[in-house]
Motif scaffolding. Structure first.
Motif, PDB file in Angstrom:
ATOM      1  N   UNK A 102      47.480  36.330  47.830  1.00 14.25           N
ATOM      2  CA  UNK A 102      46.525  35.821  47.795  1.00 14.25           C
ATOM      3  C   UNK A 102      45.202  36.344  48.190  1.00 14.25           C
ATOM      4  N   UNK A 103      45.338  37.654  48.611  1.00 16.39           N
ATOM      5  CA  UNK A 103      44.600  38.472  48.123  1.00 16.39           C
ATOM      6  C   UNK A 103      43.658  39.097  47.658  1.00 16.39           C
ATOM      7  N   UNK A 104      45.302  39.014  47.174  1.00 12.95           N
ATOM      8  CA  UNK A 104      45.394  40.375  45.455  1.00 12.95           C
ATOM      9  C   UNK A 104      44.753  39.288  44.731  1.00 12.95           C
ATOM     10  N   UNK A 105      44.618  37.854  44.672  1.00 12.33           N
ATOM     11  CA  UNK A 105      44.167  37.513  43.410  1.00 12.33           C
ATOM     12  C   UNK A 105      42.792  37.398  44.263  1.00 12.33           C
ATOM     13  N   UNK A 106      42.589  37.510  45.524  1.00 16.95           N
ATOM     14  CA  UNK A 106      41.137  37.668  45.807  1.00 16.95           C
ATOM     15  C   UNK A 106      40.015  39.062  45.598  1.00 16.95           C
ATOM     16  N   UNK A 107      41.078  39.837  45.138  1.00 10.08           N
ATOM     17  CA  UNK A 107      40.815  41.924  45.157  1.00 10.08           C
ATOM     18  C   UNK A 107      40.231  41.258  43.658  1.00 10.08           C
ATOM     19  N   UNK A 108      40.627  41.300  42.811  1.00  9.68           N
ATOM     20  CA  UNK A 108      40.501  41.123  41.242  1.00  9.68           C
ATOM     21  C   UNK A 108      40.083  39.785  40.581  1.00  9.68           C
ATOM     22  N   UNK A 109      39.130  38.922  41.628  1.00 12.45           N
ATOM     23  CA  UNK A 109      38.675  37.182  41.198  1.00 12.45           C
ATOM     24  C   UNK A 109      37.869  37.964  39.893  1.00 12.45           C
ATOM     25  N   UNK A 110      37.438  36.579  39.231  1.00 10.00           N
ATOM     26  CA  UNK A 110      36.623  37.011  38.496  1.00 10.00           C
ATOM     27  C   UNK A 110      36.401  38.370  37.697  1.00 10.00           C
ATOM     28  N   UNK A 111      37.306  39.041  37.140  1.00 12.53           N
ATOM     29  CA  UNK A 111      37.218  40.210  36.885  1.00 12.53           C
ATOM     30  C   UNK A 111      37.519  40.386  35.653  1.00 12.53           C
ATOM     31  N   UNK A 112      38.405  39.984  34.595  1.00 12.31           N
ATOM     32  CA  UNK A 112      38.561  39.716  33.603  1.00 12.31           C
ATOM     33  C   UNK A 112      39.467  40.200  32.869  1.00 12.31           C
ATOM     34  N   UNK A 113      39.251  40.331  32.042  1.00  9.38           N
ATOM     35  CA  UNK A 113      41.031  41.289  31.979  1.00  9.38           C
ATOM     36  C   UNK A 113      41.335  42.546  32.306  1.00  9.38           C
ATOM     37  N   UNK A 114      42.204  43.455  32.183  1.00 13.46           N
ATOM     38  CA  UNK A 114      42.316  45.268  32.549  1.00 13.46           C
ATOM     39  C   UNK A 114      41.099  45.773  32.507  1.00 13.46           C
ATOM     40  N   UNK A 115      40.518  46.145  31.625  1.00 11.55           N
ATOM     41  CA  UNK A 115      39.693  46.942  30.658  1.00 11.55           C
ATOM     42  C   UNK A 115      38.750  46.939  31.222  1.00 11.55           C
ATOM     43  N   UNK A 116      37.782  45.676  31.743  1.00  6.72           N
ATOM     44  CA  UNK A 116      36.769  46.117  32.851  1.00  6.72           C
ATOM     45  C   UNK A 116      36.624  46.192  34.429  1.00  6.72           C
ATOM     46  N   UNK A 117      37.953  45.993  34.621  1.00  9.58           N
ATOM     47  CA  UNK A 117      37.707  45.881  36.240  1.00  9.58           C
ATOM     48  C   UNK A 117      37.913  47.384  36.665  1.00  9.58           C
ATOM     49  N   UNK A 118      37.054  47.308  37.686  1.00  6.86           N
ATOM     50  CA  UNK A 118      37.088  48.388  38.090  1.00  6.86           C
ATOM     51  C   UNK A 118      38.534  48.826  39.524  1.00  6.86           C
ATOM     52  N   UNK A 119      38.495  50.272  38.768  1.00  8.69           N
ATOM     53  CA  UNK A 119      39.499  51.081  39.728  1.00  8.69           C
ATOM     54  C   UNK A 119      39.877  50.666  40.583  1.00  8.69           C
ATOM     55  N   UNK A 120      38.697  50.955  41.880  1.00  5.54           N
ATOM     56  CA  UNK A 120      38.519  50.488  43.455  1.00  5.54           C
ATOM     57  C   UNK A 120      40.254  48.927  43.076  1.00  5.54           C
ATOM     58  N   UNK A 205      43.565  33.703  33.247  1.00  5.25           N
ATOM     59  CA  UNK A 205      43.315  34.811  34.303  1.00  5.25           C
ATOM     60  C   UNK A 205      44.320  35.577  35.202  1.00  5.25           C
ATOM     61  N   UNK A 206      44.772  36.637  34.803  1.00  7.81           N
ATOM     62  CA  UNK A 206      45.535  37.280  35.966  1.00  7.81           C
ATOM     63  C   UNK A 206      45.208  37.236  37.379  1.00  7.81           C
ATOM     64  N   UNK A 207      44.003  36.160  38.162  1.00  7.58           N
ATOM     65  CA  UNK A 207      43.528  36.263  39.176  1.00  7.58           C
ATOM     66  C   UNK A 207      44.610  34.318  39.562  1.00  7.58           C
ATOM     67  N   UNK A 208      44.173  34.083  38.612  1.00  8.88           N
ATOM     68  CA  UNK A 208      45.228  32.812  38.736  1.00  8.88           C
ATOM     69  C   UNK A 208      46.287  32.588  37.960  1.00  8.88           C
ATOM     70  N   UNK A 209      47.429  32.843  37.564  1.00 10.73           N
ATOM     71  CA  UNK A 209      49.156  33.711  37.602  1.00 10.73           C
ATOM     72  C   UNK A 209      49.062  34.170  39.272  1.00 10.73           C
ATOM     73  N   UNK A 210      48.632  34.406  40.107  1.00  9.90           N
ATOM     74  CA  UNK A 210      48.570  35.314  40.708  1.00  9.90           C
ATOM     75  C   UNK A 210      49.159  34.684  41.712  1.00  9.90           C
ATOM     76  N   UNK A 211      47.272  33.266  41.721  1.00  9.98           N
ATOM     77  CA  UNK A 211      47.590  32.329  42.803  1.00  9.98           C
ATOM     78  C   UNK A 211      48.417  30.712  42.402  1.00  9.98           C
ATOM     79  N   UNK A 212      48.755  30.983  41.182  1.00 11.90           N
ATOM     80  CA  UNK A 212      49.901  30.548  41.022  1.00 11.90           C
ATOM     81  C   UNK A 212      51.097  30.990  41.970  1.00 11.90           C
TER      82      UNK A 212
END
Length: 245
Positions: A102-120, A205-212
């Protein structure tokens, strides 16, 4: 309290294997060509990346490997301590795993696809997922269900073929009833990967799959104590019946 055994444990581990396939689909397809559970692949990817071949990431692979090792160490400490004190180490481990996911999903929440996800943030998400999977490996090894590690299928596939009519190796299970369990293990991993990739392909969204997956693991942790108690009661009941006989 020990986890349930027999068919209930098999069902739990098969379902957790599906969850693993879904997570690796997200990490590889949406977070950048890295696994969070299948660390054999990461070891190879790291070698390829250091050699400068294939355009594979080095930093995120190291993050995943390091977090996985840390998760295994923390999981071993936590679960062995809980078991020594006769606490419910199995559902507790699953609860912690769900919280990390769940924390991993929060870290990437509303980030869209991987190309726009900040590296950190991508690194944090990958690290938390790998941390959870390191703990999961300890949990599976402590529960010790045959052919159901929930994260590695090479051994199950080898045993399935070797112990079948094709391999005909009695030492590896030919003539036993292990084929069904091994088949379930392999199919579960494939199904998880297919389901995870399919959800991403549909625009989830990847975050939703992780949350699932996190929600599923949490639900499993909630159900495990009841299954274990029921199994214990049934065992005691059968013991009394035999004693009367």
């Amino acid at each position: 309290m020990e986890p349930p055994s027999g068919p209930p444990l098999t069902v739990i581990m098969v379902c957790l294997t599906v969850a693993t396939g879904m997570l690796d689909a997200v990490s590889f397809l949406a977070l950048g060509q890295v696994f969070t559970a299948t660390q054999t692949g990461n070891l190879l990817f790291l070698g390829f990346g250091i050699a400068g071949q294939g355009g594979l990431p080095v930093v995120t692979t190291i993050v995943s490997l390091g977090a996985f090792v840390l998760g295994a160490a923390l999981g071993a400490r936590m679960e062995s301590t809980l078991a020594a004190r006769e606490y419910r180490w199995f559902p507790t481990a699953l609860t912690v795993e769900a919280a990390l996911l769940a924390a991993a999903a929060v870290a990437a929440w509303e980030s869209g696809p991987a190309p726009v996800l900040p590296p950190g943030r991508r690194g944090v998400a990958i690290g938390l997922m790998a941390l959870a999977m390191g703990m999961r490996n300890v949990t599976a090894m402590r529960a010790a269900p045959a052919d159901l590690t929930t994260t590695v299928e090479t051994r199950a596939m080898t045993a399935l073929v070797s112990g079948s009519r094709v391999g005909h190796d009695a030492r590896l299970g030919y003539g036993s009833h292990a084929a069904g369990r091994r088949t379930l293990s392999v199919v579960a991993m494939f199904t998880g990967g297919l389901l995870g990739a399919g959800l991403l392909g549909l625009g989830t969204r990847p975050t939703l799959v992780i949350l699932l997956v996190a929600g599923f693991v949490a639900a499993t942790a909630f159900l495990v104590p009841g299954l274990a108690r029921r199994q214990q009661r049934n065992g005691k009941g059968e013991g009394k019946e035999k004693g009367k006989g």
